[in-house]
Design a protein around this motif. Sequence first.
Motif, PDB file in Angstrom:
ATOM      1  N   PRO A 205      44.325  40.178  42.772  1.00  0.00           N
ATOM      2  CA  PRO A 205      43.961  39.575  41.482  1.00  0.00           C
ATOM      3  C   PRO A 205      43.948  38.046  41.530  1.00  0.00           C
ATOM      4  N   LEU A 209      40.229  38.125  40.770  1.00  0.00           N
ATOM      5  CA  LEU A 209      40.107  38.538  39.371  1.00  0.00           C
ATOM      6  C   LEU A 209      40.481  37.473  38.345  1.00  0.00           C
TER       7      LEU A 209
ATOM      8  N   GLU B  26      42.385  47.517  36.507  1.00  0.00           N
ATOM      9  CA  GLU B  26      42.589  46.078  36.758  1.00  0.00           C
ATOM     10  C   GLU B  26      41.243  45.368  36.928  1.00  0.00           C
ATOM     11  N   ALA B  30      39.732  42.625  34.313  1.00  0.00           N
ATOM     12  CA  ALA B  30      39.353  41.258  34.714  1.00  0.00           C
ATOM     13  C   ALA B  30      37.965  40.908  34.196  1.00  0.00           C
ATOM     14  N   ILE B  39      46.277  41.462  33.750  1.00  0.00           N
ATOM     15  CA  ILE B  39      45.999  41.717  35.175  1.00  0.00           C
ATOM     16  C   ILE B  39      47.299  41.709  35.980  1.00  0.00           C
TER      17      ILE B  39
END
Lengths: 215, 67
Positions: A205, A209, B26, B30, B39
């Motif tokens: 992430p 992300l 996830e 995002a 997240i």
Amino acid sequence: MSAVAEQIAAHGAVHEEAHDHVEAHGGNALEQLRNNRMGLWLFFVSEAFLFGGLLAVRFFLWGETRPDVNQLIGLAITSVLLISSLSMNLGETAMENGDRRTFSICMVITMILGLVFLFGVMIFEWGIFPSIYQGHETPWGNVYGAVVFAMTGMHALHVISGVIFIYIVWNLGRKGHFSPESHWGVESCAIYWHYVDLVWIFFYPALYLIGTPVH
Amino acid sequence: MNEKRSAAYRASVTVGLVLAVLSIIEYFAAIYLHSTVVIFLLALFKAVAVLNYFMHVSRLWTQQEGH
């Protein structure tokens, strides 16, 4: 009569002595196993400082931005590592239950998936084969490239060492080492591989992300 | 023994599936939510699952031998 009683007593003493020996030996083995586990986890704690530092660098330098990386590729290589963690767990479970064939198959699958992940990062993130895929960043290009390479590079080093570790354990297992009663080598290898996955759970992430993409 | 082994394999696959589902959530979180907190919470759930079920962290403080 007394001779028989003496014999029984002697036999009992020998039996008791043997029992004590086994208990002491088993106790030592258990103690050793606990120490091994503690040592491995202390190593992970020290490693957490390294990876935590890299994550801190990412948030300090990038803030609420990130490089314009392909999120689908990120999800794909993350899935590969996740599946490798599952196959490793199945392999460990197989050895715990004396299923050598499944253990061997799962270790080979984990190794292959580890290499697929590694080459995925090298090709799609680092762009080492521009003829296949043009990489997004260079380590010296800007702050985004530098952090991407630092994070993925350090993680890749652990993937490489993990794959070597798995190969050694698989080879030993193939030669008949390890048993359901004693397989610390398999357990430590599995935990190490899951740690590599655990680090990626936070790196994924952070790299792919979180934040607004910067072109 | 076979029953025990099958149950252990089933548990592994279940954890794997949970991790896969969380990863997909996830990914979409995002794209559509843009929330760092959400997240990271999802990542934290995944980490706990890996620590507990795959890395057997509880073996450190229990008497469980593991093998």
